[in-house]
Design a protein around this motif. Structure first.
Motif, PDB file in Angstrom:
ATOM      1  N   THR A  63      -3.249  14.453  -4.103  1.00 49.91           N
ATOM      2  CA  THR A  63      -3.336  13.091  -4.642  1.00 49.91           C
ATOM      3  C   THR A  63      -4.801  12.671  -4.821  1.00 49.91           C
ATOM      4  O   THR A  63      -5.073  11.696  -5.530  1.00 49.91           O
ATOM      5  N   ALA A  64      -5.726  13.409  -4.214  1.00 55.75           N
ATOM      6  CA  ALA A  64      -7.151  13.119  -4.430  1.00 55.75           C
ATOM      7  C   ALA A  64      -7.517  13.336  -5.901  1.00 55.75           C
ATOM      8  O   ALA A  64      -8.532  12.818  -6.379  1.00 55.75           O
ATOM      9  N   GLU A  65      -6.694  14.103  -6.601  1.00 59.37           N
ATOM     10  CA  GLU A  65      -6.989  14.426  -8.003  1.00 59.37           C
ATOM     11  C   GLU A  65      -6.314  13.455  -8.983  1.00 59.37           C
ATOM     12  O   GLU A  65      -6.408  13.643 -10.195  1.00 59.37           O
ATOM     13  N   VAL A  66      -5.609  12.462  -8.448  1.00 60.89           N
ATOM     14  CA  VAL A  66      -4.869  11.512  -9.303  1.00 60.89           C
ATOM     15  C   VAL A  66      -5.559  10.152  -9.246  1.00 60.89           C
ATOM     16  O   VAL A  66      -5.473   9.441  -8.241  1.00 60.89           O
ATOM     17  N   ILE A  67      -6.246   9.796 -10.318  1.00 61.68           N
ATOM     18  CA  ILE A  67      -6.963   8.522 -10.385  1.00 61.68           C
ATOM     19  C   ILE A  67      -6.172   7.578 -11.281  1.00 61.68           C
ATOM     20  O   ILE A  67      -5.814   7.948 -12.405  1.00 61.68           O
ATOM     21  N   PHE A  68      -5.911   6.372 -10.775  1.00 62.26           N
ATOM     22  CA  PHE A  68      -5.250   5.374 -11.614  1.00 62.26           C
ATOM     23  C   PHE A  68      -6.292   4.655 -12.472  1.00 62.26           C
ATOM     24  O   PHE A  68      -7.344   4.230 -11.971  1.00 62.26           O
ATOM     25  N   THR A  69      -5.978   4.554 -13.753  1.00 64.80           N
ATOM     26  CA  THR A  69      -6.840   3.856 -14.708  1.00 64.80           C
ATOM     27  C   THR A  69      -5.961   2.869 -15.482  1.00 64.80           C
ATOM     28  O   THR A  69      -4.759   2.768 -15.209  1.00 64.80           O
ATOM     29  N   ARG A  70      -6.533   2.226 -16.484  1.00 61.57           N
ATOM     30  CA  ARG A  70      -5.708   1.339 -17.325  1.00 61.57           C
ATOM     31  C   ARG A  70      -4.963   2.102 -18.406  1.00 61.57           C
ATOM     32  O   ARG A  70      -4.117   1.554 -19.085  1.00 61.57           O
ATOM     33  N   GLY A  71      -5.301   3.354 -18.603  1.00 64.00           N
ATOM     34  CA  GLY A  71      -4.615   4.121 -19.641  1.00 64.00           C
ATOM     35  C   GLY A  71      -5.475   5.285 -20.089  1.00 64.00           C
ATOM     36  O   GLY A  71      -6.571   5.513 -19.563  1.00 64.00           O
ATOM     37  N   THR A  92       0.845  -1.206   0.000  1.00 64.44           N
ATOM     38  CA  THR A  92       0.000   0.000   0.000  1.00 64.44           C
ATOM     39  C   THR A  92       0.879   1.255   0.000  1.00 64.44           C
ATOM     40  O   THR A  92       0.602   2.224  -0.716  1.00 64.44           O
ATOM     41  N   ASP A  93       1.943   1.223   0.799  1.00 66.25           N
ATOM     42  CA  ASP A  93       2.847   2.390   0.830  1.00 66.25           C
ATOM     43  C   ASP A  93       3.433   2.651  -0.557  1.00 66.25           C
ATOM     44  O   ASP A  93       3.463   3.785  -1.028  1.00 66.25           O
ATOM     45  N   LEU A  94       3.887   1.574  -1.221  1.00 62.94           N
ATOM     46  CA  LEU A  94       4.475   1.749  -2.562  1.00 62.94           C
ATOM     47  C   LEU A  94       3.443   2.328  -3.528  1.00 62.94           C
ATOM     48  O   LEU A  94       3.733   3.227  -4.326  1.00 62.94           O
ATOM     49  N   PHE A 147     -13.302   6.345  -7.695  1.00 63.75           N
ATOM     50  CA  PHE A 147     -13.200   5.974  -9.114  1.00 63.75           C
ATOM     51  C   PHE A 147     -12.276   4.780  -9.349  1.00 63.75           C
ATOM     52  O   PHE A 147     -11.864   4.531 -10.483  1.00 63.75           O
ATOM     53  N   GLU A 148     -11.902   4.084  -8.274  1.00 64.84           N
ATOM     54  CA  GLU A 148     -10.954   2.973  -8.444  1.00 64.84           C
ATOM     55  C   GLU A 148     -11.545   1.684  -7.885  1.00 64.84           C
ATOM     56  O   GLU A 148     -11.078   1.155  -6.871  1.00 64.84           O
ATOM     57  N   ALA A 149     -12.564   1.160  -8.559  1.00 62.67           N
ATOM     58  CA  ALA A 149     -13.218  -0.073  -8.095  1.00 62.67           C
ATOM     59  C   ALA A 149     -12.299  -1.274  -8.310  1.00 62.67           C
ATOM     60  O   ALA A 149     -11.636  -1.381  -9.347  1.00 62.67           O
ATOM     61  N   GLY A 150     -12.260  -2.160  -7.337  1.00 66.75           N
ATOM     62  CA  GLY A 150     -11.517  -3.413  -7.487  1.00 66.75           C
ATOM     63  C   GLY A 150     -10.038  -3.271  -7.171  1.00 66.75           C
ATOM     64  O   GLY A 150      -9.540  -2.175  -6.920  1.00 66.75           O
ATOM     65  N   THR A 151      -9.342  -4.398  -7.231  1.00 64.99           N
ATOM     66  CA  THR A 151      -7.903  -4.391  -6.940  1.00 64.99           C
ATOM     67  C   THR A 151      -7.167  -3.614  -8.021  1.00 64.99           C
ATOM     68  O   THR A 151      -7.275  -3.949  -9.194  1.00 64.99           O
ATOM     69  N   PRO A 152      -6.444  -2.585  -7.629  1.00 61.88           N
ATOM     70  CA  PRO A 152      -5.715  -1.829  -8.650  1.00 61.88           C
ATOM     71  C   PRO A 152      -4.468  -2.585  -9.089  1.00 61.88           C
ATOM     72  O   PRO A 152      -4.034  -3.513  -8.398  1.00 61.88           O
ATOM     73  N   ASP A 153      -3.899  -2.207 -10.206  1.00 63.67           N
ATOM     74  CA  ASP A 153      -2.635  -2.816 -10.631  1.00 63.67           C
ATOM     75  C   ASP A 153      -1.509  -2.124  -9.867  1.00 63.67           C
ATOM     76  O   ASP A 153      -0.813  -1.244 -10.379  1.00 63.67           O
ATOM     77  N   TYR A 154      -1.360  -2.544  -8.588  1.00 64.19           N
ATOM     78  CA  TYR A 154      -0.417  -1.856  -7.700  1.00 64.19           C
ATOM     79  C   TYR A 154       1.035  -2.104  -8.085  1.00 64.19           C
ATOM     80  O   TYR A 154       1.901  -1.330  -7.712  1.00 64.19           O
ATOM     81  N   VAL A 155       1.315  -3.171  -8.844  1.00 69.69           N
ATOM     82  CA  VAL A 155       2.691  -3.366  -9.300  1.00 69.69           C
ATOM     83  C   VAL A 155       2.994  -2.412 -10.466  1.00 69.69           C
ATOM     84  O   VAL A 155       4.069  -1.822 -10.549  1.00 69.69           O
ATOM     85  N   ALA A 156       1.991  -2.240 -11.308  1.00 63.58           N
ATOM     86  CA  ALA A 156       2.175  -1.312 -12.437  1.00 63.58           C
ATOM     87  C   ALA A 156       2.316   0.131 -11.944  1.00 63.58           C
ATOM     88  O   ALA A 156       3.047   0.926 -12.546  1.00 63.58           O
ATOM     89  N   THR A 157       1.632   0.485 -10.845  1.00 64.29           N
ATOM     90  CA  THR A 157       1.777   1.869 -10.363  1.00 64.29           C
ATOM     91  C   THR A 157       3.207   2.107  -9.886  1.00 64.29           C
ATOM     92  O   THR A 157       3.769   3.180 -10.099  1.00 64.29           O
TER      93      THR A 157
END
Ligand code: PLP
Length: 402
Positions: free
Chosen positions: A84-92, A65-67, A272-282
């Motif tokens: 960081t509230a304004e930064v949403i991770f998506t698939r692209g 989680t820290d990473l 806006f980030e439902a489900g397990t995110p790709d935390y390795v890709a982040t």
């Protein structure tokens, strides 16, 4: 100045051969190669840290989680978002734009409301709006381009009306290499109280981006085009607008409390980030942004612009060459005589040179240009003038075959 040979050493793939020729990779607009640091960071996370984020009390989950959240902070710094509230991770980029079309669309776009796009958009900034159009009768207005491959800034102001709800346009054209005057466009739209989405897929790898200075309302980019992993991207949005938008997808992570009677939603950006995110890709994306940041955009821009200019000059000397201007930055589209773009691309490949051919997911732009497709050479920070020379020599060799 950029030490290109030192940089190339960070990208093992650049040393492989294709059909017995040293690889010349000029398809960076499609995806960039990855430095070892990005791949190592991801491999290390899988081998030594892996656990699901945000939901475990155990050590590994905390570390993962820290990473993941440090990566969000790295992205925030990279684009200078307020929070960081304004930064949403998506698939692209594609998913980022679909998120806005769907969620902003649901909140703010009603029958007869208007969205302004441009003639040089990638399909991913056209089709999501058409999908919305199938649900809500919105009107899509299109800013044309001039014969010089630039947005027609005389027409653009005339497209606004009191029904305009959003303008969505690309920062850099993936076909023509046009760098659009996005600051002027955003200012103009804001004079009409219209928010702006910037598709920065082709800009983020080449230009410094400061969302506060641009004052854009949304901005999207993809990790894989900026030396990061595939399957990860970013949607930046202004907090006060994101707060008013409904969730895009439902599931774990995006909720506050769930019951069959009533469900509440999580805070930004998790809403806006439902489900397990790709935390390795982040993690990989953060390493890629650090990599670019350590080199610095002034050196990157100088190198890539010199390269683009050199390529433009050399290509223009080939008999029968048809260049599609303006190629401001890192992208050159062309056709040679009456050689079909697919034939040229295929034969270049046999000589070890990777380029893109076809409509480049920009069919409306192809219609405007009156062609089916082009050959596109697109550059990255590890490309060299010697590679341009190899491209030129290969085109001349192929030309003689026809
Ligand atoms: N927008 C532009 C201008 C692009 O060039 C691309 C990809 O080529 C996209 C959007 C879509 O990016 P992705 O496929 O990474 O979502």
């Amino acid at each position: 100045m950029l030490d290109v040979q030192k940089i190339r050493a960070d990208f093992p793939i650049l040393f492989r051969e294709v059909y017995g020729h040293p690889l010349v990779y000029l398809d960076n607009g499609a995806t960039t190669q990855k430095p070892r640091a990005v791949v190592d960071a991801m491999m290390d996370e899988y081998l030594n840290v892996n656990a699901n984020v945000h939901r475990g009390v155990h050590y590994l989950s905390q570390q993962a989680t820290d990473l993941h959240e440090q990566a969000r902070e790295t992205v925030r710094r990279f684009i200078n978002a307020r929070s960081t509230a304004e930064v949403i991770f998506t698939r692209g980029t594609t998913e980022s734009i679909n998120l806005v079309a769907s969620s902003f669309g649901q909140a703010f776009l009603h029958d007869d409301d208007e969205v302004i796009l441009t003639e040089m958009e990638h399909h991913s900034n056209i089709v999501p709006w058409q999908l919305l159009q199938a649900r809500t009768r919105i009107i899509i207005k299109v800013c044309p381009i001039t014969d010089e491959g630039r947005l027609d800034m005389e027409v653009l102001p005339t497209l606004f009306s009191d029904k305009t709800r959003l303008l969505s346009c690309t920062y850099v054209s993936n076909v023509l290499g046009t760098v659009n005057p996005v600051r002027d466009i955003i200012q103009l739209a804001h004079q009409h109280n219209v928010p702006v989405l910037i598709d920065a897929a082709q800009a983020a790898p080449h230009l410094p981006i400061d969302v506060q200075e641009l004052d854009c309302d949304f901005l999207a980019f993809s990790g894989h085009k900026i030396y990061g992993p595939t399957g990860i991207g970013v949607l930046y949005g202004k907090e006060q607008i994101l707060e008013q938008m409904p969730p895009y997808m439902g599931g774990g992570e995006m909720i506050g409390k769930v019951s069959f009677q009533h469900t509440t939603f999580n805070n930004l950006p998790y809403k806006f980030e439902a489900g397990t995110p790709d935390y390795v890709a982040t993690t990989g994306l953060a390493r890629a942004l650090d990599y670019v940041g350590a080199i610095g955009f002034s050196a990157i821009q100088q190198h890539e612009q010199e390269l683009t200019q050199y390529a433009r000059e050399q290509l223009s000397q080939i008999p029968g060459m048809r260049l599609f201007p303006p190629s401001d930055d890192a992208v050159i589209s062309f056709l040679v005589g009456n050689i079909h773009h697919l034939d040229l691309g295929t034969l270049l490949d046999r000589l070890g040179i990777a380029v893109r051919t076809g409509h480049h997911c920009a069919e409306p732009l192809m219609h405007r240009l009156g062609i089916e497709g082009t050959v596109r050479a697109s550059f990255a920070l590890y490309n060299t003038c010697e590679e341009v020379d190899k491209l030129i020599a290969a085109i001349n060799r192929i030309r003689q075959m026809f």
